[in-house]
Write an enzyme that holds these catalytic residues in place. Sequence first.
Site, PDB file in Angstrom:
ATOM      1  N   CYS A 107      12.070 -11.807  -9.197  1.00 16.10           N
ATOM      2  CA  CYS A 107      11.630 -13.151  -8.883  1.00 16.10           C
ATOM      3  C   CYS A 107      10.140 -13.278  -9.188  1.00 16.10           C
ATOM      4  O   CYS A 107       9.365 -12.389  -8.823  1.00 16.10           O
ATOM      5  CB  CYS A 107      11.886 -13.434  -7.396  1.00 16.10           C
ATOM      6  N   HIS A 150      20.564 -17.907  -7.010  1.00 14.78           N
ATOM      7  CA  HIS A 150      19.178 -17.506  -6.708  1.00 14.78           C
ATOM      8  C   HIS A 150      18.309 -18.761  -6.510  1.00 14.78           C
ATOM      9  O   HIS A 150      17.525 -18.844  -5.559  1.00 14.78           O
ATOM     10  CB  HIS A 150      18.669 -16.648  -7.870  1.00 14.78           C
ATOM     11  N   GLU A 151      18.467 -19.751  -7.380  1.00 17.03           N
ATOM     12  CA  GLU A 151      17.642 -20.966  -7.293  1.00 17.03           C
ATOM     13  C   GLU A 151      18.061 -21.846  -6.120  1.00 17.03           C
ATOM     14  O   GLU A 151      17.206 -22.448  -5.457  1.00 17.03           O
ATOM     15  CB  GLU A 151      17.708 -21.752  -8.614  1.00 17.03           C
ATOM     16  N   HIS A 154      16.428 -20.533  -3.185  1.00 15.95           N
ATOM     17  CA  HIS A 154      15.019 -20.946  -3.108  1.00 15.95           C
ATOM     18  C   HIS A 154      14.901 -22.310  -2.427  1.00 15.95           C
ATOM     19  O   HIS A 154      14.034 -22.532  -1.579  1.00 15.95           O
ATOM     20  CB  HIS A 154      14.414 -21.038  -4.506  1.00 15.95           C
TER      21      HIS A 154
END
Lengths: 185, 175
Positions: A107, A150-151, A154
């Site tokens: 990341c 993953h996003e 976030h």
Amino acid sequence: MSFDETTLPPGRVREVVRAPAHVLAAAGPEVDPTDPEVVQLCADLVATMRVSPGCVGLAAPQVGVSAQAFCVDVTDHPKTRTAHGLVVLVNARVVESSRNERAREGCMSVPDLTGDVKRATRLTVRGQLPGSGEETDVVTDAFEARALQHEIDHCAGLLFLDRVAGAHALHARQVYLDAPADPGA
Amino acid sequence: MSSLAVTVVGHDRPGIIAAAADALATCGMNLEDSSMTLLRGHFAMTLVCAGDAAVEAVRAALEPLSASGLDVAVREVVPDPDVPAAVATHLVTVYGADRLGIVARLVGVVSEAGGNVTDLTTRLSGELYVLLAEVALPVGAAPGTDVDALRAHLEEVASDLGVEVTLRSVENDEL
């Protein structure tokens, strides 16, 4: 279903925020995909992703904005199976997932560590397109599925650090890439 | 047959594991469980070995390592067959700016809840401090309000420390 980048205004490269900045740990609110500021934010995310070595995705909290918006592009990455080209989504959520597998993630907001994270490899994500606000589904697998999760994490205030598989699943980064490598950013 | 716990700590260099393993093998001690790692340039090894050699004999066999500047300790351990091995059911992740007392306070919260930390690592990467702790919670505690209460308490203490915390159940790999 590649996102038409020409519908976005010119993007500006923004500074990427690093952990432990609090914005990375805060769940971003839903935003109006037709709001010009949100559209500009999406353009900036794409521009920043494009100039960042190894970056295959970037979410709003990573440029210091607490909001549910991100972009992903895993085209030509060696781990990619299905690729939709540039994906830019607002208010996205996972609506279907299966077949968990563990793999290494990195990341841009945690630049010196990587971690082993278990994620679904079959995935359906539903979100809205910036500009039109049209709702769309992305059905994908493998590396693109990992990058999308993953996003989305976030946007919910979660880093891969919150998902690692065990006490020994965190590693010092061995390689700093000039080319795409790790999912997410 | 006895079980011995051996620890070796010191500045890292090639050959420490080979020398220790060779000394133990020469004594007829079988290496059972071991954990070896490098921490900021310091090599740290902890192992349990079993065999017929006495503590003094093993200590003497490891003397070359001591003489080379490593801290070596050997002591007898008595296995307790009545204590089942704790199996981690949850993982605690903590990250934030480094400051004194993060491990002590958050692991203290786990301990107060009756949780047993079975494995723990910390990493300092620039300004980012990360703590990962695998935790075995008491039988009956999960899933339910006990876990929720532990999570709430961890979040309260983490907020006080200015760090982020997540507590989640460990997914077992199904083969």
